[in-house]
Write a protein that holds these residues in place. Structure first.
Motif, PDB file in Angstrom:
ATOM      1  N   GLU A 158       7.648   0.039  -3.802  1.00 45.66           N
ATOM      2  CA  GLU A 158       7.476   1.455  -3.456  1.00 45.66           C
ATOM      3  C   GLU A 158       6.519   2.136  -4.430  1.00 45.66           C
ATOM      4  O   GLU A 158       5.664   2.933  -4.031  1.00 45.66           O
ATOM      5  CB  GLU A 158       8.831   2.166  -3.468  1.00 45.66           C
ATOM      6  N   LYS A 159       6.653   1.786  -5.699  1.00 43.42           N
ATOM      7  CA  LYS A 159       5.756   2.347  -6.717  1.00 43.42           C
ATOM      8  C   LYS A 159       4.321   1.878  -6.493  1.00 43.42           C
ATOM      9  O   LYS A 159       3.367   2.666  -6.583  1.00 43.42           O
ATOM     10  CB  LYS A 159       6.236   1.927  -8.116  1.00 43.42           C
ATOM     11  N   ALA A 160       4.164   0.579  -6.183  1.00 44.06           N
ATOM     12  CA  ALA A 160       2.825   0.016  -5.949  1.00 44.06           C
ATOM     13  C   ALA A 160       2.160   0.661  -4.740  1.00 44.06           C
ATOM     14  O   ALA A 160       0.961   0.963  -4.759  1.00 44.06           O
ATOM     15  CB  ALA A 160       2.929  -1.499  -5.751  1.00 44.06           C
ATOM     16  N   GLU A 161       2.930   0.888  -3.680  1.00 42.12           N
ATOM     17  CA  GLU A 161       2.394   1.513  -2.467  1.00 42.12           C
ATOM     18  C   GLU A 161       1.894   2.926  -2.736  1.00 42.12           C
ATOM     19  O   GLU A 161       0.863   3.353  -2.212  1.00 42.12           O
ATOM     20  CB  GLU A 161       3.462   1.518  -1.365  1.00 42.12           C
ATOM     21  N   LYS A 162       2.632   3.663  -3.567  1.00 40.98           N
ATOM     22  CA  LYS A 162       2.216   5.029  -3.924  1.00 40.98           C
ATOM     23  C   LYS A 162       0.898   5.016  -4.689  1.00 40.98           C
ATOM     24  O   LYS A 162       0.103   5.949  -4.612  1.00 40.98           O
ATOM     25  CB  LYS A 162       3.291   5.701  -4.779  1.00 40.98           C
ATOM     26  N   GLU A 163       0.694   3.925  -5.435  1.00 44.23           N
ATOM     27  CA  GLU A 163      -0.535   3.801  -6.230  1.00 44.23           C
ATOM     28  C   GLU A 163      -1.645   3.088  -5.469  1.00 44.23           C
ATOM     29  O   GLU A 163      -2.723   2.821  -6.007  1.00 44.23           O
ATOM     30  CB  GLU A 163      -0.239   3.049  -7.531  1.00 44.23           C
ATOM     31  N   GLY A 164      -1.359   2.748  -4.178  1.00 41.05           N
ATOM     32  CA  GLY A 164      -2.352   2.078  -3.339  1.00 41.05           C
ATOM     33  C   GLY A 164      -2.588   0.626  -3.721  1.00 41.05           C
ATOM     34  O   GLY A 164      -3.657   0.062  -3.491  1.00 41.05           O
ATOM     35  N   LYS A 165      -1.572  -0.001  -4.314  1.00 37.84           N
ATOM     36  CA  LYS A 165      -1.687  -1.409  -4.725  1.00 37.84           C
ATOM     37  C   LYS A 165      -0.774  -2.292  -3.873  1.00 37.84           C
ATOM     38  O   LYS A 165       0.155  -1.813  -3.235  1.00 37.84           O
ATOM     39  CB  LYS A 165      -1.292  -1.560  -6.201  1.00 37.84           C
ATOM     40  N   SER A 166      -1.059  -3.596  -3.885  1.00 39.01           N
ATOM     41  CA  SER A 166      -0.180  -4.551  -3.200  1.00 39.01           C
ATOM     42  C   SER A 166       0.558  -5.362  -4.255  1.00 39.01           C
ATOM     43  O   SER A 166       0.087  -5.523  -5.384  1.00 39.01           O
ATOM     44  CB  SER A 166      -0.985  -5.483  -2.280  1.00 39.01           C
TER      45      SER A 166
END
Length: 419
Positions: free
Chosen positions: A73-81
């Motif tokens: 969820e944190k990665a998605e908010k930062e636009g990362k996979s």
């Protein structure tokens, strides 16, 4: 409370399955703090000295499913996979812990990528005499924490098939009725390791019959998480020192102004009730009388407030000098001290004063014959940060477990080991 311990067990030539608490902080696959690993070494070395057929170690390491979901969820908010297996390898796989243990004790530790099943059995069967095996993180198997007793029993039976004797030295998980921490004790002769024995030896008297006078220090952010432990400690404490963020709920309950400080308004009445109960029981409650404060929650130069009341624009983040002197005076003649929770935001250099000064006072009492017990993750982190852990009588390895024990609860993992 008397436990069956490994001193009473016949371990020679036996297959020993041992639950440890190696739930240590990890970063990029590397152990960041080995306190819990070192705490289990006394039991591990004792068992190996008895020449068992082999010793199987098992532990959880975080909660893989929950940990990955949160990180994703944190990665998605930062636009990362985020790759799941790469994440697990860095944070939740026991292989890195097995390698760390091997380096620590200077002996090879075989690793099973499965917690149970054919691979785990094969790794055990191929182990040399008195060899050590580490199983994969128990929480990769959903049955470990299942609410269904039948699922926990099925996993426990598979774990039991690897051994002839079960040892539990994982006090930090003793409050959980999981397959590897409690259910397994019903399928093999079960014994407590030395760490489990030591935790009970220090914590049990605090709840039942401490050396008096006893002073309890309870801090941390919220009253809501400490209500039961406060009520339990009132039964035996001479003085109760309440600090940290939770102190402001009590101060507001007394009619003081607390500015922007953390307050649980829903627990004002609870605080009033606890204060009234303490008065009835003739227990002295000490709250901050001055503060180190700030307009924001940040590690900035503090504003000293030489009063109980705080102005509207400030939040209290640490105890002031007069509060520390008041607490130190109360601790002077204590025979037993139990400490759970810091007195301020000790992680900030500018707001570590209260916690550090009281840690030094508590550390000095052991040399005078006092019993000093520190429990709870933050207070343990504090005494470690200040290099004072070794000067305490006992520093508990169990955060939630020590808190529940101090609340007077029966912990499933310990009940299963009682004589």
């Amino acid at each position: 409370m008397e436990l069956r311990t490994i001193r009473e067990a016949d371990l020679a030539g036996k297959k020993v399955v041992m639950r440890v608490d190696f739930n240590v902080p990890m970063k990029e696959g590397k152990v960041q703090d080995d306190t819990r690993i070192k705490a289990a070494l006394e039991s591990i070395n004792y068992i190996l000295a008895q020449k068992p057929r082999y010793l199987v170690l098992m532990s959880h390491l975080g909660d893989p499913k929950k940990d990955f979901k949160k990180a994703q969820e944190k990665a998605e908010k930062e636009g990362k996979s985020l790759d799941q297996e790469t994440f697990f390898a860095a944070k939740n796989r026991m292989k890195n812990v097995a390698e760390y243990l091997a380096n620590l004790i200077g002996k090879p530790v075989a690793f099973s990528a499965q917690t149970t099943g054919t691979q785990a059995q094969a790794v055990c069967d191929s182990a040399p005499e008195s060899g050590i095996i580490m199983l994969e993180n128990t929480r990769f198997d959903s049955r470990e924490t299942s609410k269904e007793a039948s699922e926990r029993e099925a996993m426990a039976k598979e774990l039991a098939s690897l051994g002839e004797v079960y040892v539990n030295d994982a006090f930090g998980t003793a409050h959980r009725a999981h397959a590897s921490t409690e259910t397994l004790a019903h399928f093999l002769p079960a014994y407590a390791g030395f760490l489990m024995e030591k935790e009970v030896a220090y914590l049990d008297p605090i709840v039942s019959n401490p050396q008096k006078p006893m002073v309890a220090i309870v801090g941390g952010a919220k009253v809501s998480s400490k209500i039961a432990v406060l009520e339990s400690l009132l039964k035996n404490a001479h003085t109760l020192i309440i600090g940290g963020g939770m102190a402001f709920t009590f101060l507001k309950a007394q009619g003081h102004t607390v500015g922007k400080s953390l307050v649980e308004d829903d627990f004002i009445d609870t605080a009033k009730s606890l204060l009234a109960k303490a008065k009835e029981m003739n227990v002295q409650i000490l709250l901050p009388v001055d503060h180190l404060a700030s307009a924001e929650f940040a590690d900035v130069e503090p504003t000293y407030v030489d009063a109980i009341d705080l102005p509207e624009n400030l939040m209290g983040l640490d105890a002031g000098k007069k509060s520390v002197e008041l607490y130190a005076k109360a601790l002077e003649n204590a025979k037993t001290v139990v400490w759970n929770g810091p007195l301020g935001v000790f992680e900030f250099k500018h707001f570590e004063f209260g916690t550090h000064e009281i840690a030094k006072v508590v550390a000095s009492l052991k040399a005078k014959g006092g019993i000093t017990v520190v429990g709870g993750g933050d207070s343990v982190a504090a005494v470690n940060k200040f290099g004072l852990a070794e000067k305490m009588s006992h520093v508990s390895t169990g955060g939630g477990a020590s808190l529940e024990y101090l609340e007077g609860k029966a912990l499933p993992g310990i009940v299963a080991l009682k004589k």
